[in-house]
Design an enzyme around this catalytic site. Structure first.
Site, PDB file in Angstrom:
ATOM      1  N   GLU A 249       0.580  -1.340   0.049  1.00 36.67           N
ATOM      2  CA  GLU A 249      -0.193  -0.245  -0.057  1.00 36.67           C
ATOM      3  C   GLU A 249       1.276   1.304   0.310  1.00 36.67           C
ATOM      4  O   GLU A 249       1.645   1.196   0.793  1.00 36.67           O
ATOM      5  CB  GLU A 249      -1.342   0.368   1.071  1.00 36.67           C
ATOM      6  CG  GLU A 249      -1.817  -1.422   1.374  1.00 36.67           C
ATOM      7  CD  GLU A 249      -2.592  -1.321   0.235  1.00 36.67           C
ATOM      8  OE1 GLU A 249      -2.779  -0.247  -0.432  1.00 36.67           O
ATOM      9  OE2 GLU A 249      -3.405  -2.075  -0.318  1.00 36.67           O
ATOM     10  N   CYS A 283      -1.857   9.189   2.458  1.00 37.77           N
ATOM     11  CA  CYS A 283      -1.813   8.546   0.866  1.00 37.77           C
ATOM     12  C   CYS A 283      -2.889   9.199  -0.007  1.00 37.77           C
ATOM     13  O   CYS A 283      -3.139   9.741  -0.994  1.00 37.77           O
ATOM     14  CB  CYS A 283      -1.877   7.305   1.164  1.00 37.77           C
ATOM     15  SG  CYS A 283      -2.966   6.207   2.352  1.00 37.77           S
TER      16      CYS A 283
HETATM   17  P1  NAD Z   1       8.304   4.973   4.278  1.00 35.71           P
HETATM   18  O1  NAD Z   1       8.246   4.219   3.222  1.00 35.71           O
HETATM   19  O2  NAD Z   1      10.241   5.933   4.312  1.00 35.71           O
HETATM   20  O3  NAD Z   1       8.768   3.979   6.047  1.00 35.71           O
HETATM   21  C1  NAD Z   1       7.912   2.822   5.628  1.00 35.71           C
HETATM   22  C2  NAD Z   1       7.806   2.187   6.839  1.00 35.71           C
HETATM   23  O4  NAD Z   1       9.051   0.930   5.777  1.00 35.71           O
HETATM   24  C3  NAD Z   1       8.397   2.065   8.258  1.00 35.71           C
HETATM   25  O5  NAD Z   1       8.800   1.570   9.086  1.00 35.71           O
HETATM   26  C4  NAD Z   1      10.213   2.162   7.823  1.00 35.71           C
HETATM   27  O6  NAD Z   1      10.650   2.436   8.875  1.00 35.71           O
HETATM   28  C5  NAD Z   1       9.656   1.552   6.693  1.00 35.71           C
HETATM   29  N1  NAD Z   1      11.253   0.842   6.179  1.00 35.71           N
HETATM   30  C6  NAD Z   1      12.177   2.108   5.548  1.00 35.71           C
HETATM   31  N2  NAD Z   1      13.311   1.329   4.688  1.00 35.71           N
HETATM   32  C7  NAD Z   1      12.914   0.133   5.003  1.00 35.71           C
HETATM   33  C8  NAD Z   1      13.460  -1.327   4.405  1.00 35.71           C
HETATM   34  N3  NAD Z   1      14.588  -0.796   3.809  1.00 35.71           N
HETATM   35  N4  NAD Z   1      13.358  -2.667   4.476  1.00 35.71           N
HETATM   36  C9  NAD Z   1      12.087  -2.662   5.747  1.00 35.71           C
HETATM   37  N5  NAD Z   1      11.660  -1.540   6.301  1.00 35.71           N
HETATM   38  C10 NAD Z   1      11.668  -0.333   5.587  1.00 35.71           C
HETATM   39  O7  NAD Z   1       7.180   5.838   4.216  1.00 35.71           O
HETATM   40  P2  NAD Z   1       7.127   7.360   5.629  1.00 35.71           P
HETATM   41  O8  NAD Z   1       6.975   7.886   4.990  1.00 35.71           O
HETATM   42  O9  NAD Z   1       6.914   6.655   6.950  1.00 35.71           O
HETATM   43  O10 NAD Z   1       5.213   6.862   4.905  1.00 35.71           O
HETATM   44  C11 NAD Z   1       4.776   7.848   3.626  1.00 35.71           C
HETATM   45  C12 NAD Z   1       4.687   7.253   3.261  1.00 35.71           C
HETATM   46  O11 NAD Z   1       3.136   5.794   3.511  1.00 35.71           O
HETATM   47  C13 NAD Z   1       3.390   8.001   1.495  1.00 35.71           C
HETATM   48  O12 NAD Z   1       4.301   8.202   0.727  1.00 35.71           O
HETATM   49  C14 NAD Z   1       1.874   7.813   2.160  1.00 35.71           C
HETATM   50  O13 NAD Z   1       1.942   7.925   0.514  1.00 35.71           O
HETATM   51  C15 NAD Z   1       2.597   6.140   2.219  1.00 35.71           C
HETATM   52  N6  NAD Z   1       1.074   5.302   2.648  1.00 35.71           N
HETATM   53  C16 NAD Z   1      -0.101   4.810   2.116  1.00 35.71           C
HETATM   54  C17 NAD Z   1      -1.300   4.587   2.415  1.00 35.71           C
HETATM   55  C18 NAD Z   1      -1.803   3.369   1.597  1.00 35.71           C
HETATM   56  O14 NAD Z   1      -3.124   3.354   1.780  1.00 35.71           O
HETATM   57  N7  NAD Z   1      -1.700   3.276   0.714  1.00 35.71           N
HETATM   58  C19 NAD Z   1      -1.459   4.353   3.822  1.00 35.71           C
HETATM   59  C20 NAD Z   1      -0.273   5.320   4.458  1.00 35.71           C
HETATM   60  C21 NAD Z   1       0.711   5.948   3.742  1.00 35.71           C
END
Ligand code: NAD
Length: 486
Positions: A249, A283
């Protein structure tokens, strides 16, 4: 003496290993909200081992008992609403009164809905050619889940998308939340255990995503992955989880299209709510408004008037309707996108950057920019801040080109008094969900949400029954009955 760090949870108990800890500072006022332990692959291994050990008994627990537990978990969350919301506001920055308490309510609703929905799962029997066989097809939990969640809705996304449906349907989980909101994740996990969640069903490991999240995905004891976060991280996770079911997502930049016959008051109110709710960090936020040139100026004025009414300030103050954004880097990026659009012809009608007197660099004023150049980041990238960028079009071909200018495919919205035209336009949008005469961010968890195939928004569907479906798989059981005898 620094305060004790937020505990991880392994096998039903607080797990506080000797690890470096990082201070989490409140976006609202810069004070220390707590300390998060930076876990290691060893912590992940313990958590996966606990989840594997708990899996057989949990999946064989009666579905009615699992549903009953989910209802008790919901009650426990409600009973500790203010405690959870206080830490959520301190860590995240969202307003306590208008948003954080509602996010806690959403967690409780997720557990209640999952309880109702999981007992309604049906198995089926299908016909086969051999008359001496019967075939039963049932859904069963996938097993041990690695669940990785973002910071924008630290507990609602986790609970709605994964924890409630995952626990209700008999999976066991290893949750690695975003480090900057791990305190409220730890508190929620503690609340669920206090309410009777069996040991090992939900394990929490805090730390850097590329360390603990990555170790969880790759762990041979993990069967499946549920990830919500940015597109770039999602693509890395798809590779790390190769061979396992990986639900993604990801980000969005959905178009909100305003036709020339739209009710402009309705559209303006929806755009303001979609662009400024959660300070634009959703998002499905109203990331870009594609307005017919005949109504764009009028619409922009109305959205700007609503932006000016928003009270940006201390997220704990009762009058505040919008808090700071979560990180200073995000505020920098959003302000740079506004400045770039303005320097190339965009007209800033409200906001325009940081306020003069904020206690931290995390505050960004609710901003409306009209005449945004179509090739600017404000239009083509995911902004994730409180900005309503308005891009004008004259012909259907121009509109089609604008829609196609961004590679995301999560949510969209169409405003028109002509419902037939709005529906046919919606059917052509590359979005998993399209809201007609409603904000792009409107969602109830019973509605399937997710990215459209091939877009930057991921794949899979979340929400209520759709999440239960995603977190279970079909198993066929073939029964030999022997030949029929008269
Ligand atoms: P992010 O991708 O930076 O981090 C998300 C999660 O992934 C965090 O827990 C982070 O610690 C972890 N992570 C980072 N690198 C990783 C790796 N290499 N391996 C495993 N885990 C890793 O995202 P963010 O800044 O926390 O969130 C914002 C983003 O989330 C926005 O792009 C938003 O649109 C999206 N989002 C999407 C939805 C949806 O339903 N589609 C809902 C909420 C947020």
């Amino acid at each position: 003496m620094p305060a004790a760090p937020f505990p991880m949870y392994v096998d039903g108990a607080a797990h506080v290993p000797d690890r470096p800890a990082r201070e989490v500072r409140s976006p609202g006022d810069g004070t220390v909200a707590g300390r998060v332990l930076l876990g290691t692959p060893d912590d992940v291994d313990r958590a996966v081992t606990a989840a594997r050990a708990a899996a057989p008994a949990w999946r064989h627990t009666s579905v009615f008992d699992r549903a009953g537990l989910c209802r008790r978990l919901a009650d426990a969350v409600v009973a500790r609403k203010d405690e959870l919301a206080t830490l959520l506001t301190a860590e995240h920055g969202k307003p306590f009164h208008s948003e954080a308490r509602g996010e806690v309510d959403a967690v409780a609703t997720a557990f209640r809905d999952a309880a109702d929905q999981v007992v309604s799962l049906r198995a089926e029997s299908i016909a086969v050619r051999d008359p001496a066989k019967r075939v039963l097809i049932q859904r069963r939990p996938r097993g041990v889940y690695s669940v990785i969640t973002p910071w924008n809705f630290p507990i609602a996304v986790a609970a709605i998308y994964y924890l409630a449906p995952g626990i209700a349907s008999g999976n066991t989980l290893v949750w690695t939340p975003a480090p900057s909101v791990s305190g409220v994740a730890s508190l929620l996990t503690g609340v669920l255990h206090d309410a009777g969640l069996p040991s090992g069903v939900l394990n929490l490991v805090t730390g850097e995503g590329p360390v603990v999240g990555n170790a969880a995905i790759r762990h041979p004891g993990v069967n499946a992955v549920g990830f919500t976060g940015s597109t770039a991280t999602g693509h890395a996770i798809a590779q790390a989880g190769a061979g396992k079911p990986v639900q993604l997502e990801l980000g969005g930049n959905g178009p909100t299209i305003v036709l020339e016959d739209a009710d402009l008051d309705l559209a303006a109110a929806a755009i303001a709510s979609g662009s400024f709710g959660n300070a634009g960090q959703i998002c499905t936020s109203t990331e870009r408004v594609l307005a017919h040139a005949g109504v764009a100026a009028d619409l922009a004025e109305r959205v700007a008037a609503l932006a000016d009414k928003i009270v940006l300030g201390d997220p704990f103050a009762a009058e505040t309707t919008m808090g700071p954004v979560h990180t200073a880097e995000l505020a920098d990026r959003v302000c740079a996108q506004i400045t770039d659009a303005a320097s190339r012809g965009g007209r800033v009608l409200a906001g325009g950057g940081r306020p003069d007197d904020a206690p931290t660099p995390h505050y960004v004023r609710p901003t409306v920019v009209d005449d945004v150049p179509p090739d600017s980041d404000l239009h083509v990238a995911e902004t994730f801040g409180p900005v309503a960028p308005i891009v004008r079009w004259n012909t259907p071909d121009e509109l089609r080109a604008l829609v196609a200018a961004s590679g995301f495919g999560l949510s969209g919205a169409v405003f028109s008094r002509d419902v037939g035209r709005a529906i046919t336009l919606a059917e052509d949008l590359p979005c998993g969900i399209v809201n007609l005469n409603e904000a792009s961010s409107y969602w109830e968890p019973n509605i399937p949400a997710g990215g459209t195939a091939g877009s930057g928004s991921g794949h899979g569907r979340t929400g209520g029954p759709w999440s239960i479906e995603e977190m279970t798989e079909q198993q066929a059981i073939v029964i030999s009955t022997g030949p029929w005898e008269a």
